[in-house]
Write a protein that holds these residues in place. Sequence first.
Motif, mmCIF file in Angstrom:
data_model
loop_
_atom_site.group_PDB
_atom_site.id
_atom_site.type_symbol
_atom_site.label_atom_id
_atom_site.label_comp_id
_atom_site.label_asym_id
_atom_site.label_seq_id
_atom_site.Cartn_x
_atom_site.Cartn_y
_atom_site.Cartn_z
ATOM 1 N N SER A 346 19.460 -0.992 -22.851
ATOM 2 C CA SER A 346 18.560 -1.401 -21.800
ATOM 3 C C SER A 346 17.177 -1.790 -22.205
ATOM 4 O O SER A 346 16.431 -1.064 -22.837
ATOM 5 N N PRO A 347 16.700 -2.872 -22.036
ATOM 6 C CA PRO A 347 15.376 -3.418 -22.257
ATOM 7 C C PRO A 347 14.285 -2.663 -21.825
ATOM 8 O O PRO A 347 13.192 -2.439 -22.491
ATOM 9 N N ALA A 348 14.583 -2.457 -20.722
ATOM 10 C CA ALA A 348 13.579 -1.381 -19.956
ATOM 11 C C ALA A 348 13.359 -0.127 -20.344
ATOM 12 O O ALA A 348 12.133 0.340 -20.815
ATOM 13 N N HIS A 349 14.253 0.325 -20.816
ATOM 14 C CA HIS A 349 14.592 1.674 -21.425
ATOM 15 C C HIS A 349 13.736 1.794 -23.042
ATOM 16 O O HIS A 349 12.769 2.704 -23.102
ATOM 17 N N ARG A 350 14.193 0.560 -23.703
ATOM 18 C CA ARG A 350 13.376 0.591 -25.010
ATOM 19 C C ARG A 350 12.066 0.378 -24.876
ATOM 20 O O ARG A 350 11.368 0.740 -25.748
ATOM 21 N N ALA A 351 11.442 -0.472 -23.987
ATOM 22 C CA ALA A 351 10.013 -0.525 -23.879
ATOM 23 C C ALA A 351 9.519 0.556 -23.498
ATOM 24 O O ALA A 351 8.421 0.835 -24.049
ATOM 25 N N ALA A 352 10.088 1.580 -22.721
ATOM 26 C CA ALA A 352 9.416 2.602 -22.234
ATOM 27 C C ALA A 352 9.268 3.702 -23.311
ATOM 28 O O ALA A 352 8.031 4.190 -23.484
ATOM 29 N N VAL A 353 10.327 3.753 -24.112
ATOM 30 C CA VAL A 353 10.377 4.649 -25.211
ATOM 31 C C VAL A 353 9.321 4.198 -26.201
ATOM 32 O O VAL A 353 8.208 4.715 -27.122
ATOM 33 N N GLN A 354 9.291 2.910 -26.573
ATOM 34 C CA GLN A 354 8.318 2.098 -27.620
ATOM 35 C C GLN A 354 6.983 2.218 -27.073
ATOM 36 O O GLN A 354 5.869 2.721 -28.108
ATOM 37 N N GLY A 355 6.659 2.152 -25.916
ATOM 38 C CA GLY A 355 5.486 2.220 -25.210
ATOM 39 C C GLY A 355 4.956 3.542 -25.439
ATOM 40 O O GLY A 355 3.497 3.966 -25.668
ATOM 41 N N PHE A 356 5.620 4.693 -25.186
ATOM 42 C CA PHE A 356 5.287 6.054 -25.146
ATOM 43 C C PHE A 356 4.777 6.355 -26.551
ATOM 44 O O PHE A 356 4.042 7.128 -26.845
ATOM 45 N N TRP A 357 5.611 6.007 -27.443
ATOM 46 C CA TRP A 357 5.450 6.324 -29.087
ATOM 47 C C TRP A 357 4.487 5.362 -29.771
ATOM 48 O O TRP A 357 3.751 5.813 -30.479
ATOM 49 N N ALA A 358 4.157 4.130 -28.866
ATOM 50 C CA ALA A 358 2.983 3.047 -29.476
ATOM 51 C C ALA A 358 3.622 2.849 -30.847
ATOM 52 O O ALA A 358 2.776 2.718 -31.804
ATOM 53 N N SER A 359 4.839 2.665 -30.864
ATOM 54 C CA SER A 359 5.472 2.410 -32.289
ATOM 55 C C SER A 359 5.504 0.994 -32.492
ATOM 56 O O SER A 359 5.542 -0.067 -31.834
ATOM 57 N N PRO A 360 5.448 0.419 -33.847
ATOM 58 C CA PRO A 360 5.350 -0.851 -34.387
ATOM 59 C C PRO A 360 6.721 -1.622 -34.363
ATOM 60 O O PRO A 360 6.814 -2.670 -34.283
ATOM 61 N N ALA A 361 7.851 -0.766 -34.295
ATOM 62 C CA ALA A 361 9.208 -1.518 -34.133
ATOM 63 C C ALA A 361 10.338 -0.612 -33.321
ATOM 64 O O ALA A 361 9.922 0.462 -33.229
ATOM 65 N N MET A 362 11.176 -1.464 -32.744
ATOM 66 C CA MET A 362 12.024 -0.514 -31.871
ATOM 67 C C MET A 362 13.397 -1.091 -32.202
ATOM 68 O O MET A 362 13.923 -2.196 -31.881
ATOM 69 N N ALA A 363 14.246 -0.030 -32.409
ATOM 70 C CA ALA A 363 15.878 -0.560 -32.517
ATOM 71 C C ALA A 363 16.128 -1.022 -31.237
ATOM 72 O O ALA A 363 15.863 -0.628 -30.129
ATOM 73 N N ASP A 364 16.914 -2.462 -31.416
ATOM 74 C CA ASP A 364 17.386 -2.914 -30.066
ATOM 75 C C ASP A 364 18.856 -3.173 -29.959
ATOM 76 O O ASP A 364 19.202 -3.738 -29.107
ATOM 77 N N LYS A 365 19.789 -2.515 -30.797
ATOM 78 C CA LYS A 365 21.123 -2.456 -30.782
ATOM 79 C C LYS A 365 21.438 -1.246 -31.153
ATOM 80 O O LYS A 365 20.683 -0.503 -32.149
ATOM 81 N N PRO A 366 22.538 -0.615 -30.699
ATOM 82 C CA PRO A 366 23.311 0.633 -31.478
ATOM 83 C C PRO A 366 23.326 0.387 -33.067
ATOM 84 O O PRO A 366 23.456 -0.617 -33.470
ATOM 85 N N GLY A 367 23.171 1.466 -33.716
ATOM 86 C CA GLY A 367 23.330 1.608 -35.207
ATOM 87 C C GLY A 367 24.816 1.976 -35.542
ATOM 88 O O GLY A 367 25.634 2.055 -34.586
#
Length: 869
Positions: A346-367
């Motif tokens: 989910s793009p919305a879920h990824r954005a929410a987690v990345q925003g909370f962490w203020a992280s520089p990169a975010m995994a965008d697909k399963p590993g």
Amino acid sequence: MTAIRTTCPYCGVGCGLLATPDGKGGLTVKGDTAHPANLGRLCSKGTALAETVGLEGRILTPQIGGQPATWESALELVAARFSQAIAQHGPDSVAFYLSGQMLTEDYYVANKLMKGFIGSANIDTNSRLCMASSVAGHRRAFGSDTVPGTYEDFDNADLVVLVGSNLAWCHPVLYQRLAAAKKARGTRVVVVDPRRTATCDLADLHLPIAPGSDAALFNAALVALADRGAVDARFVADHVTGFDAALAGARASDPALTGLPAPDLETFLDWFTTTEKTVTVYSQGINQSSSGTDKVNAILNCHLASGRIGRPGMGPFSVTGQPNAMGGREVGGLANMLACHLDIESPAHRAAVQGFWASPAMADKPGLKAVDLFRAAGSSQIKALWIIHTNPAVSMPDADRVAQAIRDCDFVVVSDITRTDTTRLADVVLPATAWAEKSGTVTNSDRIISRQRKVLPAPGQARDDWRMIADVATRMGWGEAFDWPDAGAIFAEYAALSGVAGALGRDFDISGLQHADYDALPPTRWPVSTTRQGGRFFGDGQFYTPDARARMLPITPRLPEARTGKRYPFRLNTGRIRDQWHTMTRTALSPRLSQHIAEPFVEVHPQDASELGLAPATLARVTSPEGSAILRVSITDAVQRGQVFAPMHWTGETAASGRIDALIAGVTDPVSGQPESKAAVAALQPFGAAWYGFAVSANAPALLQADYWATARHAAGHRTELAGLEAPADWEAYARALFGLPGAECLSVLDARRGGARLAFMAGGRVLAALFVAAEPVQLARGHVAAQIGADNPGLLAGRPGAGQADPGPTVCACLNVGLHTITAAIAAQRLTSVEAIGAALQAGTSCGSCKPELAALLARMPRLEAAE
């Protein structure tokens, strides 16, 4: 000393403990009567925890290339090699492989680093091997990985169906809870399992299903629910999608695939369709399958169709095998999930987690999931790998190839507490704190978050896992985001992130828990928010799908791969035994936990054994297309013809030829990625040993030179089973090398004609070691012989107690150390006629109760006696 409330580090029951330090580096343990998971009960493993906290075998300093190193040099090297791989090959060139024995805070930090800062989802866990199919089934049906019910449902059910679960041995405290419910309210119990296990002692009906055919059974149940008017039409109409397609798929399924007798199948369907308060408990027999997710959804279909979900005494219930498998799921420890049950897709879920962490990169697909992750490590796709608190060189399927993949990987870090098959393959080994030395939380199978609290000081240079990971993150340039003062601060951040998930409509929300609550946090069932506190899910018909409706799926049963035939005619089922845990890095330290079953074995049906020429207690070579093992033969009709069973606990440290996962193919479920660990194909043949040996010694064997060996602790030292294809020329020389006793006095009795030898080594009039050799499996009183180590008893070469000496025999009750001969003698002398009477006389079976089925079996085999007056 003051007792400290903490949590057991073994299975997913999540038992509360009271641990009291003794001021000398040890502790005592008893069950916490205030903890809702166990109400004071403990199993044999939990009861013996105090015997496992010593420093023998502990890794106490960082190591680089097998040599001691400083923390600074080790952390700098780890950070540099991971950073180099990422810079040269991208974030997907590195991976973490974690464990359900990590605390939630450790899991959270690892997940944050990999997914939010490195920017890859190549982080998976050994929980992939035990409950990934349940996760996938939950997400398909409910829209979230939500366990609907609670342990209280065991107390309130009128019918409990145990599917692929040997609850008596693998979750003994829950087994005792179910036994109490059966006694109190007459709860019916059905056990669905190809084997007749100890759990069947509680069963009103045992269904010895064909391996892998569980979906066919629950398809038949769905059809019966529809045909007998047991579908909750209102619940389905208001809250479920896909009923018609699921029912059509079930009608196309053939119940004959189950291999069950028609009367037994009919009895099950009658009970299942007419008992409202029904709980279906499932475990590894369902999950560890190439069609495990479909099996889970076949079970969920039945509960959704009948509306028996989310209300007291009813619902599907997944019991997990590890202490924090649930916590790992909650923080996104699996390669296809984000923290707090958010979806990586989910793009919305990824954005929410990345925003909370203020992280520089975010995994965008399963590993990469576990099996594929190690394949990638072996093919140079993964350049740097960090393994934490798990032993994949033994526990992964196709274990020999996994071990080779770890060797072939450019750079491998292992964090652990003791030496294992996996630490021997690492470039860097980091010493971790163990249970009782660290502080954090775990979540059990029914969503109760419990504290694990520090009871003992950390030994040597051991550090908490979260601290190691944060220190590496800092050296990779992300120190500000990983700067926590303690585990409580990590938990507070995680709880706050769960509030973000709750605002997005997810199930997992513990935002009502604050940092100030952490130290004194009592066992707490999530969710904990301003809108909801604990309880069950889905009784209101509200699910976590986009339209809030549950999904029923059409299921077509898929049996295991058909690789049987003349070359590999048997189905190999793997599992656990009562008193050992995973690869025994902890339980093997307790002498009493090795007294019930001390070596790897294979169960074979009597007719199969006869046709193969296998005799009881001899050895068999078990071979699959992936590998082979040598195992002690146990002949029993508990397994069906054409099927064999072997446990998965032994390693290169305890029985090098008994590593059973070396025989398991890396075949996985296409949805969950969980391996097929219950239905490998195999061939058996007699090992053909020229000699068998049994050795006891005060110290661990110095040189194990035998085609077969298995070593275990006993109260006075070590015991070792041995066998070989060719006898040594000089038994005394062999024994001296085995024990490392070149100058000790030797007493020997040699029988060249029969190929036997008995040797005892003495010093100062005390027994140091003894070796017994025979052309057939050695028959002697092993417990008695082991007890002579350190004694002044050269008469031990007789192998049996002398006049006036008692031999308790093999241990039956590990909790209270009661032996077979003690029990049978008491049955005969006191005319005991019930398990309860044995408990009253000897205390056997009165602790965790997991030996009660064995006690019942002993009574059944004894001549019928009238009760003593």
